[in-house]
Scaffold this motif. Structure first.
Motif, PDB file in Angstrom:
ATOM      1  N   GLN A  81      60.515  53.207  54.839  1.00 40.72           N
ATOM      2  CA  GLN A  81      61.927  53.427  55.160  1.00 40.72           C
ATOM      3  C   GLN A  81      62.129  54.036  56.546  1.00 40.72           C
ATOM      4  O   GLN A  81      63.151  53.791  57.188  1.00 40.72           O
ATOM      5  N   ALA A  82      61.181  54.841  56.991  1.00 44.39           N
ATOM      6  CA  ALA A  82      61.312  55.501  58.293  1.00 44.39           C
ATOM      7  C   ALA A  82      61.067  54.492  59.408  1.00 44.39           C
ATOM      8  O   ALA A  82      60.052  53.795  59.416  1.00 44.39           O
ATOM      9  N   ARG A  83      61.986  54.402  60.313  1.00 45.68           N
ATOM     10  CA  ARG A  83      61.862  53.469  61.434  1.00 45.68           C
ATOM     11  C   ARG A  83      61.655  54.229  62.735  1.00 45.68           C
ATOM     12  O   ARG A  83      62.250  55.288  62.942  1.00 45.68           O
ATOM     13  N   ALA A  84      60.835  53.657  63.574  1.00 46.00           N
ATOM     14  CA  ALA A  84      60.567  54.280  64.867  1.00 46.00           C
ATOM     15  C   ALA A  84      61.771  54.087  65.784  1.00 46.00           C
ATOM     16  O   ALA A  84      62.231  52.962  65.991  1.00 46.00           O
ATOM     17  N   ILE A  85      62.290  55.189  66.292  1.00 45.94           N
ATOM     18  CA  ILE A  85      63.339  55.102  67.301  1.00 45.94           C
ATOM     19  C   ILE A  85      62.842  55.726  68.604  1.00 45.94           C
ATOM     20  O   ILE A  85      63.522  55.685  69.618  1.00 45.94           O
ATOM     21  N   GLY A  86      61.666  56.303  68.538  1.00 45.64           N
ATOM     22  CA  GLY A  86      61.011  56.895  69.691  1.00 45.64           C
ATOM     23  C   GLY A  86      59.553  57.097  69.310  1.00 45.64           C
ATOM     24  O   GLY A  86      59.138  56.735  68.212  1.00 45.64           O
ATOM     25  N   SER A  87      58.795  57.663  70.197  1.00 50.55           N
ATOM     26  CA  SER A  87      57.392  57.901  69.869  1.00 50.55           C
ATOM     27  C   SER A  87      57.285  59.019  68.835  1.00 50.55           C
ATOM     28  O   SER A  87      58.128  59.929  68.808  1.00 50.55           O
ATOM     29  N   CYS A  88      56.274  58.933  67.991  1.00 49.54           N
ATOM     30  CA  CYS A  88      56.144  59.924  66.921  1.00 49.54           C
ATOM     31  C   CYS A  88      54.701  60.011  66.445  1.00 49.54           C
ATOM     32  O   CYS A  88      53.870  59.153  66.769  1.00 49.54           O
ATOM     33  N   VAL A  89      54.427  61.067  65.685  1.00 54.98           N
ATOM     34  CA  VAL A  89      53.099  61.299  65.117  1.00 54.98           C
ATOM     35  C   VAL A  89      53.269  61.529  63.623  1.00 54.98           C
ATOM     36  O   VAL A  89      54.085  62.361  63.211  1.00 54.98           O
ATOM     37  N   VAL A  90      52.526  60.765  62.832  1.00 57.00           N
ATOM     38  CA  VAL A  90      52.577  60.940  61.381  1.00 57.00           C
ATOM     39  C   VAL A  90      51.166  61.074  60.843  1.00 57.00           C
ATOM     40  O   VAL A  90      50.212  60.555  61.417  1.00 57.00           O
ATOM     41  N   SER A  91      51.067  61.768  59.722  1.00 53.72           N
ATOM     42  CA  SER A  91      49.790  61.957  59.061  1.00 53.72           C
ATOM     43  C   SER A  91      49.805  61.178  57.749  1.00 53.72           C
ATOM     44  O   SER A  91      50.755  61.270  56.977  1.00 53.72           O
ATOM     45  N   VAL A  92      48.742  60.422  57.516  1.00 53.21           N
ATOM     46  CA  VAL A  92      48.626  59.606  56.311  1.00 53.21           C
ATOM     47  C   VAL A  92      47.688  60.321  55.345  1.00 53.21           C
ATOM     48  O   VAL A  92      46.551  60.634  55.715  1.00 53.21           O
TER      49      VAL A  92
END
Ligand code: FES
Length: 114
Positions: A81-92
């Motif tokens: 559901q989360a869409r990239a609108i800029g650069s980002c960092v996520v943890s899986v």
């Protein structure tokens, strides 16, 4: 214009067009995120944790907020559901089966040592 999504703990970064879901970006980066519902926000298996200020992701919609409840406050998002609108960092999070195997192997090594 493109944005970078960085996936931890693999530390893989992929450049995508804004609007792409984190789940689709993970596939492009060859980072495995578990799913069962095909991205319909129903299985809740695709949870990721936002590791930066979250400004690079779309705001959670009503359905995502309802599904995640208080986890939203802990910076958890649904990758589908989360869409990239800029650069980002996520943890899986680690796959639970892999984690169980790793823990078992570590225990065996420890037992062999004794
Ligand atoms: S893929 Fe099922 S909730 Fe995201």
């Amino acid at each position: 214009m493109s944005v970078d999504i960085r996936f931890l703990p693999d530390d893989k970064t992929v450049r995508v067009k804004p609007g792409m879901t984190v789940l689709d970006a993970s596939r492009k980066a060859r980072v495995h995120i578990r799913t069962r519902c095909g991205g319909n926000a129903s299985c809740l298996m695709c949870k990721v944790t936002v590791e930066d200020d979250g400004a690079g992701l779309s705001a959670p919609g009503d359905n995502e907020v309802r599904k995640l409840g208080s986890m939203i406050d802990e910076r958890v998002r649904l990758a589908c559901q989360a869409r990239a609108i800029g650069s980002c960092v996520v943890s899986v999070p680690e796959d639970p089966l892999k984690a169980a195997v790793r823990a078992q192997l570590a225990k065996q090594r420890e037992d062999d040592w004794l």
